[in-house]
Design an enzyme around this catalytic site. Sequence first.
Site, PDB file in Angstrom:
ATOM      1  N   TYR A 104      85.431  94.387   1.367  1.00 47.20           N
ATOM      2  CA  TYR A 104      84.822  95.223   2.402  1.00 47.20           C
ATOM      3  C   TYR A 104      83.372  95.540   2.038  1.00 47.20           C
ATOM      4  O   TYR A 104      82.452  95.339   2.847  1.00 47.20           O
ATOM      5  CB  TYR A 104      85.649  96.502   2.532  1.00 47.20           C
ATOM      6  CG  TYR A 104      85.191  97.461   3.598  1.00 47.20           C
ATOM      7  CD1 TYR A 104      85.448  97.218   4.951  1.00 47.20           C
ATOM      8  CD2 TYR A 104      84.523  98.630   3.266  1.00 47.20           C
ATOM      9  CE1 TYR A 104      85.041  98.106   5.928  1.00 47.20           C
ATOM     10  CE2 TYR A 104      84.107  99.522   4.228  1.00 47.20           C
ATOM     11  CZ  TYR A 104      84.376  99.263   5.567  1.00 47.20           C
ATOM     12  OH  TYR A 104      83.967 100.154   6.540  1.00 47.20           O
ATOM     13  N   SER A 111      78.462 100.840   6.818  1.00 41.43           N
ATOM     14  CA  SER A 111      79.300 101.814   6.106  1.00 41.43           C
ATOM     15  C   SER A 111      78.530 102.318   4.896  1.00 41.43           C
ATOM     16  O   SER A 111      77.602 101.647   4.417  1.00 41.43           O
ATOM     17  CB  SER A 111      80.587 101.120   5.635  1.00 41.43           C
ATOM     18  OG  SER A 111      81.296 101.930   4.725  1.00 41.43           O
TER      19      SER A 111
HETATM   20  N1  LIG Z   1      86.940 104.544   9.450  1.00 42.04           N
HETATM   21  C1  LIG Z   1      86.016 104.796   8.523  1.00 42.04           C
HETATM   22  O1  LIG Z   1      86.171 105.663   7.668  1.00 42.04           O
HETATM   23  C2  LIG Z   1      84.723 104.007   8.530  1.00 42.04           C
HETATM   24  C3  LIG Z   1      83.670 104.447   7.727  1.00 42.04           C
HETATM   25  C4  LIG Z   1      82.474 103.752   7.739  1.00 42.04           C
HETATM   26  C5  LIG Z   1      82.334 102.640   8.542  1.00 42.04           C
HETATM   27  N2  LIG Z   1      83.372 102.221   9.306  1.00 42.04           N
HETATM   28  C6  LIG Z   1      83.169 101.032  10.139  1.00 42.04           C
HETATM   29  O2  LIG Z   1      83.358 101.384  11.492  1.00 42.04           O
HETATM   30  C7  LIG Z   1      83.853 100.265  12.208  1.00 42.04           C
HETATM   31  C8  LIG Z   1      85.109 100.667  12.942  1.00 42.04           C
HETATM   32  O3  LIG Z   1      86.064 101.100  11.984  1.00 42.04           O
HETATM   33  P1  LIG Z   1      87.325 101.969  12.390  1.00 42.04           P
HETATM   34  O4  LIG Z   1      87.731 102.730  11.218  1.00 42.04           O
HETATM   35  O5  LIG Z   1      87.059 102.691  13.654  1.00 42.04           O
HETATM   36  O6  LIG Z   1      88.407 100.817  12.615  1.00 42.04           O
HETATM   37  P2  LIG Z   1      89.781 100.822  13.404  1.00 42.04           P
HETATM   38  O7  LIG Z   1      90.696  99.960  12.599  1.00 42.04           O
HETATM   39  O8  LIG Z   1      90.224 102.178  13.791  1.00 42.04           O
HETATM   40  O9  LIG Z   1      89.378 100.032  14.752  1.00 42.04           O
HETATM   41  C9  LIG Z   1      88.887  98.741  14.688  1.00 42.04           C
HETATM   42  C10 LIG Z   1      88.927  98.107  16.071  1.00 42.04           C
HETATM   43  O10 LIG Z   1      88.409  96.786  15.938  1.00 42.04           O
HETATM   44  C11 LIG Z   1      89.274  95.886  16.609  1.00 42.04           C
HETATM   45  N3  LIG Z   1      89.198  94.565  15.973  1.00 42.04           N
HETATM   46  C12 LIG Z   1      89.710  94.178  14.779  1.00 42.04           C
HETATM   47  N4  LIG Z   1      89.448  92.888  14.554  1.00 42.04           N
HETATM   48  C13 LIG Z   1      88.740  92.448  15.633  1.00 42.04           C
HETATM   49  C14 LIG Z   1      88.180  91.203  15.992  1.00 42.04           C
HETATM   50  N5  LIG Z   1      88.319  90.126  15.229  1.00 42.04           N
HETATM   51  N6  LIG Z   1      87.514  91.111  17.163  1.00 42.04           N
HETATM   52  C15 LIG Z   1      87.390  92.176  17.962  1.00 42.04           C
HETATM   53  N7  LIG Z   1      87.912  93.389  17.679  1.00 42.04           N
HETATM   54  C16 LIG Z   1      88.583  93.509  16.525  1.00 42.04           C
HETATM   55  C17 LIG Z   1      90.653  96.495  16.498  1.00 42.04           C
HETATM   56  O11 LIG Z   1      91.510  96.007  17.526  1.00 42.04           O
HETATM   57  C18 LIG Z   1      90.341  97.982  16.648  1.00 42.04           C
HETATM   58  O12 LIG Z   1      90.355  98.383  17.992  1.00 42.04           O
HETATM   59  C19 LIG Z   1      84.085  99.163  11.176  1.00 42.04           C
HETATM   60  O13 LIG Z   1      82.999  98.272  11.160  1.00 42.04           O
HETATM   61  C20 LIG Z   1      84.167  99.923   9.877  1.00 42.04           C
HETATM   62  O14 LIG Z   1      83.812  99.141   8.777  1.00 42.04           O
HETATM   63  C21 LIG Z   1      84.567 102.873   9.330  1.00 42.04           C
END
Ligand SMILES: NC(=O)c1ccc[n+]([C@@H]2O[C@H](COP(=O)([O-])OP(=O)(O)OC[C@H]3O[C@@H](n4cnc5c(N)ncnc54)[C@H](O)[C@@H]3O)[C@@H](O)[C@H]2O)c1
Length: 385
Positions: A273, A260
Amino acid sequence: METPVLNQLSPRLRGLLGTDSTPAVVTADPAIRTADRLAASVPYLVLDPGTDLAGLQAAIAVYRAAHGANPEGALVTGVAAMGFGPTRAAADAALARLTGATVVPVPAPPIGRLAGKVAMVTGAAQGFGLGIAEQLLAHGASVILADLNIEGARSHASRLTAEHGAGRADAVRIDVSDPDSCQEAVAEAVVRYGGVDVFVSNAGVLRAEGVMTQPVADFDLVTNVNYRGYFLCVRAIAPVMAAQHEAAPDSWLDIVEINSKSGLEGSKRNFAYAGSKFGGIGLTQSFALELVEDGIKVNALCPGNFLDGPLWSDPERGLFVQYLRAGKVPGATTVADVRRFYEAKVPMGRGALPTDVAKALLYVVEQTYETGQAVPITGGQNMLS
Ligand SMILES: NC(=O)c1ccc[n+]([C@@H]2O[C@H](COP(=O)([O-])OP(=O)(O)OC[C@H]3O[C@@H](n4cnc5c(N)ncnc54)[C@H](O)[C@@H]3O)[C@@H](O)[C@H]2O)c1
């Protein structure tokens, strides 16, 4: 399931039976373990469960001398029957011929920059993980969607199979914070495909709170999933990748952490985070130094906010409504006001999309002279110094 046996045998067979550019797919049926269950008219390799790399090379050479072609199947005595092919559908058909099951037509192999690669994406039931899985498929890879939410992963895998063809998408359950679950999910991927070329450690959670008020349980959850979970996944997948590389030493395999922008710069009232993501970069650099010896590149991608994804845009639990209710954005009276506030922080004026992340993913996977990097994808919001 005899996981340790297949975890070493199948990826080595992928390496030995593939072409210079593309490993074979090796699919296994652990319910068929003896020769009396196999069709008498179909030739196959017979392997002892303890066969090492030199033994596999010798057995394949003997088979080629006798049959004038590579084997299309094997019996690992007492462990599983196997089918081999350039795609999962072809390997499934070879296994069906060997076991006397119904053989379904094999679709033409996919084309694209990732054609022939098997990818596994954690947290692929929604959000970035799902978007990345869709992009990998669009570029020709086959994808295993791994998630705690197995129903969601399964339903998207069925939809994506209907869109891209048989054998292109699959779902497995994984809890990345549980070591046994990580081992089981990897073993399942090995049974179905023989190994993984691109592992995307994407599953992540966010619990934002000030340092004086954050419950310890929330800090632990974020740390367990984002930081410890990345380690547990790499611990499970790296031996399988190393076995494949041993058999095909000219090929590179990839572990890609979805990090991130919060792994590059502190995040106010979001320290659990940001700390987990800073730690993820330390793990990425350290894994890269160690696993380069096994032909595995390890890189992190650092996207900016995915404002269109469920984390931000979910109408009930998304960050936009949460921040609106909490009055976090001064003067904001609607969700659209909150969104504009976050868009205005980005020089390029919009949130990150899975297509943006996929471009960086293609870059790190196609590179043959880069590892241990953290690539920002932030529309200019974070710049490396
Ligand atoms: N959304 C953003 O703005 C953003 C920005 C930068 C980085 N990220 C990173 O991208 C990645 C995905 O984020 P997102 O926003 O798509 O999240 P999200 O909450 O939309 O989806 C996360 C997914 O991970 C699954 N999950 C949660 N805990 C789990 C576990 N213990 N084992 C297996 N699966 C599990 C959930 O069921 C879900 O399907 C993360 O690592 C996040 O830090 C997100």
